[in-house]
Design an enzyme around this catalytic site. Sequence first.
Site, PDB file in Angstrom:
ATOM      1  N   LEU A  89      38.188  33.057  57.802  1.00 51.15           N
ATOM      2  CA  LEU A  89      37.953  33.151  56.372  1.00 51.15           C
ATOM      3  C   LEU A  89      39.156  33.681  55.601  1.00 51.15           C
ATOM      4  CD1 LEU A  89      34.303  34.462  56.578  1.00 51.15           C
ATOM      5  CD2 LEU A  89      35.008  32.253  55.652  1.00 51.15           C
ATOM      6  N   TYR A 192      45.065  48.609  42.264  1.00 52.10           N
ATOM      7  CA  TYR A 192      44.182  48.277  43.387  1.00 52.10           C
ATOM      8  C   TYR A 192      43.577  49.538  43.995  1.00 52.10           C
ATOM      9  CZ  TYR A 192      42.627  46.544  47.956  1.00 52.10           C
ATOM     10  OH  TYR A 192      41.875  46.223  49.067  1.00 52.10           O
TER      11      TYR A 192
END
Length: 314
Positions: A89, A192
């Site tokens: 993924l 972040y």
Amino acid sequence: MGFFGKKGPSGFSSSSTAEEVTEGIDGSGLTAIVTGASSGIGTETARVLALRGVHVVMAVRNVDSGNKVREEILKEIPSAKVEVMELDLCSMSSVREFASKYNSSGFPLNILINNAGIMASPYLLSKDNIELQFATNYLSHFLLTNLLMDNLKNTARESNREGRIVNLSSSAHRHPFPGGIRFDTINDEAGYGSIKAYGQSKLATLLHANELARRFKEEGVNITANSLHPGGIHTNLFRYHTVLSGFASTVGRFMFKTVPQGAATTCYVALHPQVNGVSGKYFEDCNISKSSAYGQDAELAKKLWDFSLPLTNP
């Protein structure tokens, strides 16, 4: 938490296990894909679905690990139908390759369980240069679902059986970045935060299910889409946080669910007759629950869908 749960309207609670919530259910004739089935609750989900007669396709990054899990399942359930296929993924090309192979295999698809994920990783980019948690937990599953959609629809129509999409979200969806999704700065390292980025990815996963449900209703398609919080489980998701891992291994072991308890809500939403016709809902402890305000924002879900399409086009 896993031992003192009060039963909800479904008759199940936080202490229910995946075997308990699927007891007596005959899944024969159904085919399911479980992403991330080589460890944790993904493994238990695959095992219990196979135990109930479902043909399970384990979509895993590490095929060797997947085959070991398959062998263990077959030792316990010799009649089980279990396949292992590679799916990374972190790479959209891998997602496309998996979907192409699956759709060419002739396998139908009744149930898609978007289970795999990573938790609170340091700032990293995927192979497609997208923030890793958003890419792995949400965007690749968005692409995978779209690529398998024709199979899902054809199977539902030809079998006259309801198809189900199950997205594993998290209670962490309640704690994303301000605004929910950082559309304009999704890949920026500035600002972040690993926990907020995890919350963002799990909010996206929830919104994805909601938008799918809306579209299925609009199209009159016999497929449902729901999301869920599996509960706190001490799995290898904690590998990026030694403090959290240590807490989970000591004091947390009295508060966290076991893996069989953690897989219960997934198996309940995937198989139980009580969920027939139920779509666009968020589940906790095998019962419908209330998501955050962001999680109920239909406009945010539509915006996320439109944002995701060009990111997943080759």
